[in-house]
Design an enzyme around this catalytic site. Structure first.
Site, PDB file in Angstrom:
ATOM      1  N   ARG A 260      54.725  45.889  35.287  1.00 22.62           N
ATOM      2  CA  ARG A 260      55.387  46.810  36.235  1.00 22.62           C
ATOM      3  C   ARG A 260      56.811  47.193  35.801  1.00 22.62           C
ATOM      4  NH1 ARG A 260      50.925  46.648  37.876  1.00 22.62           N
ATOM      5  NH2 ARG A 260      50.206  46.876  40.021  1.00 22.62           N
TER       6      ARG A 260
ATOM      7  N   SER B 279      52.065  47.643  46.783  1.00 23.70           N
ATOM      8  CA  SER B 279      52.684  46.315  46.717  1.00 23.70           C
ATOM      9  C   SER B 279      54.203  46.462  46.794  1.00 23.70           C
ATOM     10  CB  SER B 279      52.351  45.623  45.395  1.00 23.70           C
ATOM     11  OG  SER B 279      50.969  45.515  45.218  1.00 23.70           O
TER      12      SER B 279
ATOM     13  N   GLU C  30      59.051  45.439  43.681  1.00 17.99           N
ATOM     14  CA  GLU C  30      58.367  46.374  42.796  1.00 17.99           C
ATOM     15  C   GLU C  30      58.814  47.797  43.149  1.00 17.99           C
ATOM     16  OE1 GLU C  30      55.328  48.817  42.475  1.00 17.99           O
ATOM     17  OE2 GLU C  30      53.807  47.257  42.339  1.00 17.99           O
TER      18      GLU C  30
HETATM   19  N1  EPU Z   1      45.433  37.588  48.395  1.00 14.91           N
HETATM   20  C1  EPU Z   1      45.886  36.768  49.420  1.00 14.91           C
HETATM   21  N2  EPU Z   1      46.309  37.362  50.581  1.00 14.91           N
HETATM   22  C2  EPU Z   1      46.292  38.702  50.760  1.00 14.91           C
HETATM   23  C3  EPU Z   1      45.832  39.530  49.709  1.00 14.91           C
HETATM   24  C4  EPU Z   1      45.412  38.937  48.531  1.00 14.91           C
HETATM   25  O1  EPU Z   1      45.909  35.542  49.313  1.00 14.91           O
HETATM   26  O2  EPU Z   1      46.695  39.152  51.837  1.00 14.91           O
HETATM   27  C5  EPU Z   1      44.961  36.970  47.144  1.00 14.91           C
HETATM   28  C6  EPU Z   1      43.546  37.425  46.828  1.00 14.91           C
HETATM   29  O3  EPU Z   1      42.616  36.571  47.399  1.00 14.91           O
HETATM   30  C7  EPU Z   1      43.512  37.429  45.327  1.00 14.91           C
HETATM   31  C8  EPU Z   1      44.949  37.629  44.900  1.00 14.91           C
HETATM   32  O4  EPU Z   1      45.754  37.426  46.057  1.00 14.91           O
HETATM   33  O5  EPU Z   1      43.063  36.200  44.824  1.00 14.91           O
HETATM   34  C9  EPU Z   1      45.198  39.014  44.304  1.00 14.91           C
HETATM   35  O6  EPU Z   1      44.970  39.982  45.305  1.00 14.91           O
HETATM   36  P1  EPU Z   1      44.684  41.528  44.929  1.00 14.91           P
HETATM   37  O7  EPU Z   1      43.487  41.623  44.043  1.00 14.91           O
HETATM   38  O8  EPU Z   1      44.642  42.291  46.202  1.00 14.91           O
HETATM   39  O9  EPU Z   1      45.913  41.953  44.035  1.00 14.91           O
HETATM   40  P2  EPU Z   1      47.513  41.765  44.131  1.00 14.91           P
HETATM   41  O10 EPU Z   1      47.917  40.788  43.092  1.00 14.91           O
HETATM   42  O11 EPU Z   1      47.955  41.453  45.517  1.00 14.91           O
HETATM   43  C10 EPU Z   1      47.940  43.584  42.342  1.00 14.91           C
HETATM   44  C11 EPU Z   1      48.800  44.801  42.167  1.00 14.91           C
HETATM   45  C12 EPU Z   1      48.200  45.975  42.905  1.00 14.91           C
HETATM   46  C13 EPU Z   1      46.804  46.246  42.373  1.00 14.91           C
HETATM   47  C14 EPU Z   1      45.959  44.974  42.560  1.00 14.91           C
HETATM   48  C15 EPU Z   1      44.592  45.092  41.933  1.00 14.91           C
HETATM   49  C16 EPU Z   1      51.056  43.976  41.811  1.00 14.91           C
HETATM   50  C17 EPU Z   1      52.427  43.839  42.387  1.00 14.91           C
HETATM   51  N3  EPU Z   1      50.151  44.542  42.619  1.00 14.91           N
HETATM   52  O12 EPU Z   1      47.988  43.229  43.720  1.00 14.91           O
HETATM   53  O13 EPU Z   1      49.003  47.127  42.643  1.00 14.91           O
HETATM   54  O14 EPU Z   1      46.172  47.316  43.045  1.00 14.91           O
HETATM   55  O15 EPU Z   1      46.622  43.866  41.900  1.00 14.91           O
HETATM   56  O16 EPU Z   1      44.703  45.010  40.555  1.00 14.91           O
HETATM   57  O17 EPU Z   1      50.831  43.598  40.682  1.00 14.91           O
HETATM   58  C18 EPU Z   1      50.887  48.354  43.439  1.00 14.91           C
HETATM   59  O18 EPU Z   1      51.440  48.085  42.370  1.00 14.91           O
HETATM   60  O19 EPU Z   1      51.455  49.022  44.334  1.00 14.91           O
HETATM   61  C19 EPU Z   1      49.545  47.863  43.701  1.00 14.91           C
HETATM   62  C20 EPU Z   1      48.902  48.087  44.841  1.00 14.91           C
END
Ligand code: EPU
Length: 337
Positions: free
Chosen positions: A163, A237, A333
């Site tokens: 990012r 995010s 971010e």
């Molecule tokens: N999780 C939780 N609680 C929640 C949501 C998720 O515990 O409320 C856990 C999930 O169970 C999972 C892990 O967190 O094991 C990751 O969750 P998710 O796949 O939703 O991804 P994220 O790490 O929260 C990142 C990116 C997103 C992108 C998704 C999918 C960043 C800051 N964010 O989110 O990007 O869509 O992965 O690849 O890296 C953005 O940059 O605006 C964005 C939405």
């Protein structure tokens, strides 16, 4: 150059912000005229794409907002394996992805349905479902806002990271990106390593997914978790997932066995900021009209007429709670303006 323009439609938090000066760029050549103007020289400036990664703190932006709206996609060249496209910075990222997916070109399908513009995508090296912009990036064209020179940046020169890029760090605010060139695959290599994506395809019984299948899956997953900004203001995010040393991660695991982390390299682990926020009871919690989404704890949402400061305050309360509970500092971010 316009005065006192509402940015309400140009930021996905839906904040009622007014810019003291505002102009749109519909052709890259207009920038050369713009940088000669006294307003450009004397005012604080903000370059705005889709406004999907910015939080305005105040309801008045005292400065010049330059809204990038140049359009156009050109096929630059084609080889046996690849196609190279030049895309104008003001194009919608999501429309570009859809077009490539329709053509069956591979590389961008995991990045479907991300709001924002093509020009903003390299600045924070957008990423989702196991793919980052850098994976299909070839080069970009930018204008040096100090010298007025047109400059090309190759992948290495962009210094892409998680990012981030050189445009968010060392060269922040120095360049205006006018076009981005991409290298896509005519014979797509499917990437379904991301657990949530893999599981989704498995549940649907899709064994040999096409780029279209991946794109549809990503769109469906995103729609189920991330709020539609036209209904509920947000910027995706709000924080980055913190990357911590493996030893620290192992210590945390002893205390919190269900902590979610993925190995980033030999020494570092990326931990889920959404999990940290959820564990501090901020998931779905709100203070007035500002809060964290009930389906994805990492998404800060505007439930109504929250101000930028109210949203920021809630974000800082969650950040503080994470520090107190886990001794981890979350980095934003989203850009603050
Ligand atoms: N999780 C939780 N609680 C929640 C949501 C998720 O515990 O409320 C856990 C999930 O169970 C999972 C892990 O967190 O094991 C990751 O969750 P998710 O796949 O939703 O991804 P994220 O790490 O929260 C990142 C990116 C997103 C992108 C998704 C999918 C960043 C800051 N964010 O989110 O990007 O869509 O992965 O690849 O890296 C953005 O940059 O605006 C964005 C939405």
């Amino acid at each position: 150059m316009d005065r006192y323009v509402s940015l309400n439609k140009f930021n996905t938090f839906g904040l009622n912000v007014t810019a003291s000066f505002y102009c749109t760029i519909t052709d890259a050549s207009e920038i050369f005229e713009l940088i000669k103007e006294s307003v450009f020289k004397n005012e604080r400036k903000l370059i705005l794409g889709g406004g999907s990664n910015v939080l305005f703190l105040d309801d008045f932006y005292n400065g010049l907002v330059i809204h990038i709206e140049n359009k156009g996609k050109t096929l630059l060249r084609e080889t046996a394996h690849n196609v190279y496209f030049r895309v104008a910075a003001g194009e919608s990222w999501s429309d570009f992805v859809d077009e490539m997916v329709q053509c069956g070109y591979g590389g961008v399908e995991n990045l479907s349905f991300i709001p924002g513009t093509v020009g903003a995508a390299p600045i924070q090296n957008i990423g989702a479902y196991g793919t980052e912009l850098k994976d299909i990036f070839y080069q970009l064209t930018a204008i040096d806002l100090i010298t007025g020179e047109k400059v090309f940046f190759n992948k290495e020169e962009c210094e892409f990271g998680y990012r981030t890029s050189v445009f968010k760090t060392r060269l922040r605010d120095r360049y205006l990106i006018t076009h981005v060139d991409f290298k896509l695959n005519k014979h797509p290599e499917i990437n379904i390593n991301y657990a949530a994506l893999n599981q989704f395809l498995y549940n649907k019984g899709i064994v040999n997914p096409t780029v279209k299948d991946i794109s549809n899956a990503v769109i469906e997953i995103r729609k189920s978790k991330l709020p539609d900004p036209s209904v509920l203001g947000n910027a995706g995010s709000f924080f980055k997932n913190p990357v911590i040393h493996n030893l620290l991660f192992q210590n945390l695991q002893q205390e919190f066995p269900d902590i979610i982390g993925h190995k980033e390299s030999n020494d570092f682990t990326k931990i889920s900021a959404a999990w940290l926020i959820e564990k501090t009871n901020w998931k779905g919690k709100r203070v007035g009209n500002a809060g964290f989404h009930d389906k994805q704890a990492l998404v800060l949402v505007n439930h109504g007429n929250a101000t930028g400061r109210e949203l920021f305050h809630v974000a800082m309360l969650a950040k503080q709670a994470v520090i107190e509970n886990f001794s981890i500092e979350l980095d934003m971010e989203v850009n603050i303006a």
